[in-house]
Write an enzyme that holds these catalytic residues in place. Structure first.
Site: not given
Length: 476
Positions: A150-151, A176-177, A283, A227-228, A249-250, A380
């Site tokens: 979402w970012n 992303p919802e 991130c 994401g995470s 890509e975390l 983080e």
């Protein structure tokens, strides 16, 4: 008018129509602004079938034609950038100027992939016999499932879509919802540009349910996730169990090292700007600041001054320099970092609390005098919190920077070529930035090491995840 939210399957835009829906909120007010339809199981199966069917045709489409379509979408992106950016600001919260920059940069990403997809080459291997021909072909891997955060909702989706479609793959994308407008806009632009039905499909729903259904399907051959780390591990387990290739890509917890010979004021200005961009919800945001003790006071004075001078407010206010956090749940998360720092005897130099009662605003926060094992130094924050500590020796700083399991990005400032070489060789990160922030451009690789990911989404390396290698040998 905010974007009309929908699914996009097999070239058709699909509204709610009795499907389960969820609210989308404006983080500046905390109020709902739209309803987002969820895909049913039948919708997901239809998307899988459409992507599989479309792949048989799209894989045979020439790279010139695929590139031409990406260029048309780039042109449409520039033409609609103001509208798309305004909707991103409404559902994600970032200042309008930041949203506009995000959208316009994506036109460059599309154009770069349009050019580079023409240069997906195989090779001829010299044979051992005169009547033998040996060739290596690079072919699109097939149907891809992608999951984006979402970012940076437009950028993260465009990077995956441009690479997959440029390589000749088809894709099912779950965006992303929380911030869906950008991904729906992408579907509309590709549709208008003439993308054949089924090549790109957009679905929404409960993330765990959608990801499991798509990844478990034998139709899907490649998985891409941003994401995470915890969710990335779950995605990797699902894909790995089925031996599907993946790009991950975390999260990161990027260190920033300022040496005693650095241009201290420039370092403070650049790091503060990057730290508080998008309210720290990046991130690659610098999150752990290691400042040499000889320049610590100069750096902190400049850095804290920058943080205190930021105007926090709604993203559509032209005076705003930092918007709200994207979700209500981020507010207590920020408070936990601050409370832990206080409990450990740290100093809150500025900020440290929520701003106002409406919306999800949190003040730019700078924390000093805290131990390396404190919460904000080990987890983080993904928000506008900057912990700053001293160091005396560069090797010590590098060791502390590498102490965590993350390895996405790192930053350093020095005017010494000797120090620069030690930093290049010593920092364990997929992206090392020295005196400059040059990562995440279309033409450069981008990915993490250790727990921060697998593979690259950027540069020519991005196509590797969407291509398979076929060796052909023929005897006359």
């Amino acid at each position: 008018m905010y974007e009309r939210l929908c699914l996009y399957i097999d070239g058709e835009f699909i509204d709610g129509g009795g499907r389960r829906e969820e609210d989308v909120f404006d983080p500046s007010t905390g109020q709902p602004i739209a309803r987002l339809p969820h895909a049913s199981t039948a919708d997901l199966d239809r998307a899988l079938a459409a992507a599989a069917r479309a792949f048989e045709r799209w894989r045979q489409t020439s790279a010139l034609e695929r590139g031409a379509l990406l260029r048309r979408v780039a042109q449409l992106t520039r033409e609609r950038s103001d509208e798309i950016a305004r909707n991103i600001t409404r559902d994600m919260g970032k200042p309008l100027a930041e949203a506009q920059g995000e959208v316009v940069r994506c036109a460059d990403i599309l154009e770069w992939h349009a050019e580079e997809c023409r240069r997906i080459y195989g090779r001829v291997i010299p044979p051992r016999q005169a009547n033998v021909r040996q060739m290596v072909l690079r072919e699109p891997v097939g149907v891809c499932a992608a999951f984006t955060p979402w970012n940076y909702p437009y950028t993260q989706a465009i990077r995956k879509v441009a690479a997959a479609l440029g390589a000749g793959c088809t894709m099912i994308l779950k965006g992303p919802e929380d911030t869906p407008s950008a991904v729906v806009a992408i579907a509309r632009l590709f549709h208008e540009a003439g993308l054949p039905p089924g090549v790109l499909n957009i679905v929404w729903g409960v993330p765990a349910e959608v990801s499991r259904h798509l990844i478990e399907s034998p139709v899907v051959r490649k998985v891409s996730f941003t994401g995470s780390v915890p969710v990335g591990r779950q995605i990797a387990a699902l894909a790995g169990e089925r031996l599907k290739r993946m790009t991950l890509e975390l999260g990161g917890h990027s260190p920033a090292i300022v040496c005693e010979d650095a241009d201290v004021e420039r370092a403070a200005d650049l790091l503060a700007t990057l730290k508080f961009t998008n309210a720290g919800q990046i991130c690659t945001s610098p999150n752990r600041f290691y400042i040499h003790e000889k320049v610590y006071d100069r750096f902190m004075a400049r850095f804290i001054g920058h943080a205190r001078g930021l105007k926090v407010g709604p993203g559509l206010d032209p005076e705003t320099r930092m918007g709200p956090l994207a979700h209500a749940r981020r507010l207590p998360a920020m408070a936990e970092f601050v409370d832990d720092a206080n409990a450990r005897g740290a100093r809150i130099e500025t900020g440290g609390s929520r701003v106002g009662d409406a919306g999800y605003f949190f003040a730019p926060t700078v924390i000093t005098e805290l131990p390396d094992d404190s919460r904000v130094m080990t987890l983080e924050p993904f928000g506008p919190i900057a912990p700053c500590v001293r160091f005396a020796d560069l090797d010590e700083a590098i060791r502390r920077a590498n102490a965590l399991p993350y390895g996405l990005s790192s930053y350093a400032f020095t005017n010494s070529t000797r120090y620069a070489l030690r930093l290049q060789n010593g920092l364990e990160a997929g992206n090392v930035n020295i005196n400059h922030f040059g990562q995440a451009l279309a033409e450069v690789p981008f990915g993490g090491v250790k727990d921060s990911g697998v593979g690259s989404e950027g540069g020519v390396e991005t196509f590797d995840g969407y291509l398979r290698t076929k060796f052909v040998t023929q005897m006359d």
